[in-house]
Write an enzyme that holds these catalytic residues in place. Structure first.
Site, mmCIF file in Angstrom:
data_model
loop_
_atom_site.group_PDB
_atom_site.id
_atom_site.type_symbol
_atom_site.label_atom_id
_atom_site.label_comp_id
_atom_site.label_asym_id
_atom_site.label_seq_id
_atom_site.Cartn_x
_atom_site.Cartn_y
_atom_site.Cartn_z
ATOM 1 N N SER A 102 0.832 -1.200 0.000
ATOM 2 C CA SER A 102 0.000 0.000 0.000
ATOM 3 C C SER A 102 0.874 1.260 0.000
ATOM 4 O O SER A 102 1.692 1.447 -0.899
ATOM 5 C CB SER A 102 -0.952 -0.053 1.193
ATOM 6 N N HIS A 254 -7.406 -6.062 -0.555
ATOM 7 C CA HIS A 254 -6.217 -5.233 -0.380
ATOM 8 C C HIS A 254 -5.153 -5.901 0.488
ATOM 9 O O HIS A 254 -3.964 -5.703 0.287
ATOM 10 C CB HIS A 254 -6.644 -3.899 0.251
#
Length: 274
Positions: A102, A254
């Site tokens: 991320s 994610h």
């Protein structure tokens, strides 16, 4: 992570106390960088697999995890990258592979720009990309007397389990340990101060022309159902980075390090060793 088998230390980098866990075994070095409002725990399932073939250095970025919630550090990707570069020097590493998840992916890219001679390869896991800097209105608001309290109350009202459901494709994988690990840093009174500093100071992500200058080989790994950083960002990154390849997984969100730890390990091993 079997953390008892690791060395743990707080080291001073860029005048900030930085918490890190590491195992140096003479094997090719990997440095792990977590994302926004996260910690070393991001790689909890991945590290025990990687340690078989690699030296591991994982750190909590300033403002997060067990690292200092500094009120003097300037929370920009570029400064995070400088701190990572200092960490690489601290451990006397060469030919490093950086794995960034991320926001950690942006930090990894910035690091490859400033010390390309020391970075062998990059692995970008659901990396952030193409975000703009904080708008001026929000920056101005952050200086209001009650803004800090407002942010604190909003985060306290938010449900950690609900937030985790946004990063998992399969919510049944969420455990009490996950909730505990992500709740703990929020109890630090200085967390909110550092978060607001990051909000004010964060520059935009690297532009396409800047990404095209990065010659370091990069492996991009994405969940096709990522709600936080959509797959489209990965497709755009692989188009801008000169030496990059993209791998995607179906039914994955994610938090790829949790949902696809074994598959990611195999891809990393083949990418670095083979």
């Amino acid at each position: 992570m079997r953390r008892n088998s690791y060395s743990k230390a707080e080291i001073i980098l860029e005048d900030v106390n930085v918490y890190c866990e590491y195992i140096l075994n003479g094997k090719p070095p990997i440095l792990l960088i977590h994302g926004f409002v996260s910690s070393i725990y991001t790689f909890n399932r991945l590290i025990p697999l990687l340690e078989k073939h690699f030296s591991i250095i994982a750190l909590d970025l300033p403002g997060f995890g067990k690292s200092e919630k500094s009120t003097s550090f300037v929370y920009k990707h570029e400064n995070y990258a400088k701190l990572v570069a200092k960490c690489i020097d601290y451990f006397s590493l060469e030919n490093v592979c950086i794995i960034g998840h991320s926001m950690g992916g942006q930090v990894a890219l910035h690091t490859a720009r400033i010390i390309p001679e020391k970075i062998n390869k990059l692995v970008l896991l659901s990396s952030s990309g193409y975000l703009r800097s904080t708008n001026r209105w929000m920056v101005y608001c952050s200086y209001l007397p009650l803004f800090n309290q407002m942010v604190k109350q909003r985060i306290k009202r938010s449900n950690v389990r609900a937030s985790l459901q946004n990063v998992f494709y399969n919510p049944s994988l969420i455990t009490d340990e996950h909730i505990r690990e992500f709740e703990t840093p929020l109890k630090d009174k200085n967390f909110y101060k550092s978060l607001i500093r990051l909000l004010r100071q964060r520059e935009g992500d690297l532009r396409s022309d800047q990404l095209r200058e990065i010659q370091t080989p990069a492996l991009l790994i994405w969940g096709q159902e990522d709600k936080v950083v959509p797959l489209g960002v990965g497709k755009r990154l692989v188009g801008d980075l000169p030496n990059a390849r993209l791998i995607t997984y179906e039914e994955t969100g994610h938090f790829v390090t949790e949902e696809r730890s074994k598959e990611i390990y195999e891809e990393i091993f083949n990418y670095i060793i083979m």
